[in-house]
Enzyme design. Structure first.
Site, mmCIF file in Angstrom:
data_model
loop_
_atom_site.group_PDB
_atom_site.id
_atom_site.type_symbol
_atom_site.label_atom_id
_atom_site.label_comp_id
_atom_site.label_asym_id
_atom_site.label_seq_id
_atom_site.Cartn_x
_atom_site.Cartn_y
_atom_site.Cartn_z
ATOM 1 N N LEU A 103 -8.138 -7.993 -14.382
ATOM 2 C CA LEU A 103 -9.563 -7.683 -14.425
ATOM 3 C C LEU A 103 -10.169 -8.211 -15.718
ATOM 4 O O LEU A 103 -9.539 -8.163 -16.774
ATOM 5 C CB LEU A 103 -9.761 -6.170 -14.319
ATOM 6 C CG LEU A 103 -9.317 -5.578 -12.981
ATOM 7 C CD1 LEU A 103 -9.228 -4.060 -13.063
ATOM 8 C CD2 LEU A 103 -10.265 -6.002 -11.859
ATOM 9 N N MET B 214 -3.118 -7.594 -7.457
ATOM 10 C CA MET B 214 -2.462 -8.710 -8.145
ATOM 11 C C MET B 214 -3.427 -9.642 -8.878
ATOM 12 O O MET B 214 -3.180 -10.846 -8.955
ATOM 13 C CB MET B 214 -1.603 -9.504 -7.143
ATOM 14 C CG MET B 214 -0.504 -8.676 -6.497
ATOM 15 S SD MET B 214 0.606 -7.909 -7.701
ATOM 16 C CE MET B 214 1.547 -9.353 -8.191
ATOM 17 N N GLY C 104 0.782 -1.243 0.000
ATOM 18 C CA GLY C 104 0.000 0.000 0.000
ATOM 19 C C GLY C 104 0.806 1.281 0.000
ATOM 20 O O GLY C 104 0.280 2.338 0.358
ATOM 21 N N SER C 105 2.076 1.237 -0.453
ATOM 22 C CA SER C 105 2.843 2.494 -0.447
ATOM 23 C C SER C 105 2.323 3.462 -1.512
ATOM 24 O O SER C 105 2.354 4.686 -1.309
ATOM 25 C CB SER C 105 4.338 2.234 -0.627
ATOM 26 O OG SER C 105 4.630 1.781 -1.923
ATOM 27 N N ASN C 106 1.830 2.959 -2.621
ATOM 28 C CA ASN C 106 1.248 3.873 -3.622
ATOM 29 C C ASN C 106 -0.069 4.461 -3.129
ATOM 30 O O ASN C 106 -0.375 5.621 -3.410
ATOM 31 C CB ASN C 106 1.081 3.173 -4.964
ATOM 32 C CG ASN C 106 2.383 3.122 -5.740
ATOM 33 O OD1 ASN C 106 2.840 4.133 -6.264
ATOM 34 N ND2 ASN C 106 3.007 1.947 -5.773
ATOM 35 N N GLU D 26 7.544 5.835 -8.627
ATOM 36 C CA GLU D 26 6.110 5.516 -8.681
ATOM 37 C C GLU D 26 5.323 6.486 -7.814
ATOM 38 O O GLU D 26 4.238 6.929 -8.173
ATOM 39 C CB GLU D 26 5.854 4.084 -8.194
ATOM 40 C CG GLU D 26 6.426 3.000 -9.083
ATOM 41 C CD GLU D 26 6.137 1.610 -8.547
ATOM 42 O OE1 GLU D 26 5.048 1.378 -8.007
ATOM 43 O OE2 GLU D 26 7.028 0.746 -8.653
ATOM 44 N N HIS E 98 2.827 0.465 -13.107
ATOM 45 C CA HIS E 98 3.616 -0.751 -13.362
ATOM 46 C C HIS E 98 5.093 -0.392 -13.208
ATOM 47 O O HIS E 98 5.536 0.634 -13.732
ATOM 48 C CB HIS E 98 3.332 -1.266 -14.780
ATOM 49 C CG HIS E 98 4.080 -2.515 -15.092
ATOM 50 N ND1 HIS E 98 3.733 -3.738 -14.550
ATOM 51 C CD2 HIS E 98 5.182 -2.730 -15.845
ATOM 52 C CE1 HIS E 98 4.590 -4.648 -14.974
ATOM 53 N NE2 HIS E 98 5.474 -4.075 -15.762
ATOM 54 N N ASN F 103 -3.446 2.270 -13.472
ATOM 55 C CA ASN F 103 -2.529 1.341 -12.789
ATOM 56 C C ASN F 103 -1.120 1.911 -12.846
ATOM 57 O O ASN F 103 -0.803 2.706 -13.731
ATOM 58 C CB ASN F 103 -2.557 -0.021 -13.502
ATOM 59 C CG ASN F 103 -1.675 -1.062 -12.825
ATOM 60 O OD1 ASN F 103 -1.656 -1.173 -11.593
ATOM 61 N ND2 ASN F 103 -0.918 -1.819 -13.605
ATOM 62 N N ARG G 77 -14.189 -15.474 -11.461
ATOM 63 C CA ARG G 77 -13.631 -14.125 -11.612
ATOM 64 C C ARG G 77 -14.756 -13.099 -11.722
ATOM 65 O O ARG G 77 -14.709 -12.032 -11.128
ATOM 66 C CB ARG G 77 -12.748 -14.040 -12.869
ATOM 67 C CG ARG G 77 -11.618 -15.046 -12.884
ATOM 68 C CD ARG G 77 -10.676 -14.765 -14.025
ATOM 69 N NE ARG G 77 -9.864 -13.597 -13.730
ATOM 70 C CZ ARG G 77 -8.817 -13.614 -12.923
ATOM 71 N NH1 ARG G 77 -8.440 -14.740 -12.348
ATOM 72 N NH2 ARG G 77 -8.142 -12.518 -12.686
HETATM 73 C C1 GRF Z 1 4.420 -1.501 -7.059
HETATM 74 O O1 GRF Z 1 5.740 -1.800 -7.381
HETATM 75 C C2 GRF Z 1 3.592 -1.356 -8.305
HETATM 76 O O2 GRF Z 1 4.311 -0.838 -9.388
HETATM 77 C C3 GRF Z 1 3.189 -2.767 -8.598
HETATM 78 O O3 GRF Z 1 2.952 -3.330 -7.330
HETATM 79 C C4 GRF Z 1 3.728 -2.648 -6.351
HETATM 80 C C5 GRF Z 1 2.775 -2.164 -5.304
HETATM 81 O O4 GRF Z 1 3.435 -1.606 -4.210
HETATM 82 N N1 GRF Z 1 2.029 -2.790 -9.469
HETATM 83 P P1 GRF Z 1 2.610 -0.909 -3.056
HETATM 84 O O5 GRF Z 1 1.606 -1.935 -2.531
HETATM 85 O O6 GRF Z 1 1.915 0.289 -3.646
HETATM 86 O O7 GRF Z 1 3.613 -0.529 -2.026
#
Ligand code: GRF
Length: 204
Positions: free
Chosen positions: A97, A94, A17-19, A178, A113, A111, A69
């Site tokens: 969709l 992960m 969840g850092s993003n 990111e 990536h 998203n 799904r």
């Molecule tokens: C990130 O590296 C993102 O690019 C990928 O999954 C990771 C998620 O990290 N899709 P976080 O959960 O946001 O820390």
């Protein structure tokens, strides 16, 4: 639906969840004209759920186990509709969709990536790039379509790969980018007119 130009966002995640934190902080600082109204996870033990709750953001688990799904996505869509969500941000979610979900929210699904797409889609992108021997790596924020990391690109940020880098040090530097890229991309999408020209996302 949303007052004073504030978009209603949901974040879907499966892990750390850092993003989510980067987006939430940018919203709080007024850099992204949006509010995260809901966090959903397919994993009950995702640390991102706690990051959300610490910030007063409603966070729910929608387990996928035992469901098709489509049935799982119907549950996600129901929760998102109940919260009147306009934009869906995937942040370490992960699961791929299906067209059911994509057709409901496209083009307002985003998203991040951890590679410069279209190179190195899929899992462990940073390791793939390091093993390939690239000299420049980075991250991509893109709209989500029904493919795996194939949707229109919103923005990309680069990092140089050093001789001493390992997949872990490279991942850490990409992650820093990111955290800049995701809020910046959302700000652009929400504040500037844009259109899709084929698969090219064009800001007017
Ligand atoms: C990130 O590296 C993102 O690019 C990928 O999954 C990771 C998620 O990290 N899709 P976080 O959960 O946001 O820390």
């Amino acid at each position: 639906m949303s007052g004073a130009g504030t978009a209603r966002l949901a974040v879907l995640l499966s892990g750390r969840g850092s993003n989510l934190v980067a987006i939430a902080d940018a919203c709080r600082r007024g850099e992204v004209p949006a509010e995260i109204v809901l966090v959903l996870s397919n994993k009950a033990d995702a640390a991102g759920l706690e990051r959300a709750r610490e910030r007063g953001i409603p966070a729910r688990v929608v387990p996928a186990k035992g469901l098709s799904r489509e049935e799982h996505e119907r549950q996600l869509i129901a929760a998102l509709e109940k919260a009147q969500v306009e934009w869906v941000c995937l942040a370490g979610y992960m699961r791929l969709l299906t067209p059911l979900f994509i057709e409901r929210f496209f083009p307002r699904i985003v998203n991040v990536h951890p590679a410069l797409l279209p190179s190195f889609p899929g899992v462990e992108a940073q390791r793939q790039a390091w093993e390939y021997g690239v000299k420049v790596a980075g991250c991509t924020v893109h709209l989500v379509d029904a493919g795996c990391d194939t949707g229109p690109i919103v923005l990309q940020r680069t990092v140089e790969v050093g001789e001493d880098d390992t997949p872990e040090t490279l991942s850490a530097r990409i992650l820093e980018q990111e955290h800049i890229a995701y809020p910046t991309a959302l700000r652009r999408l929400l504040t500037r007119p844009w259109r899709l020209d084929g698969r090219r996302l064009v800001f007017e």
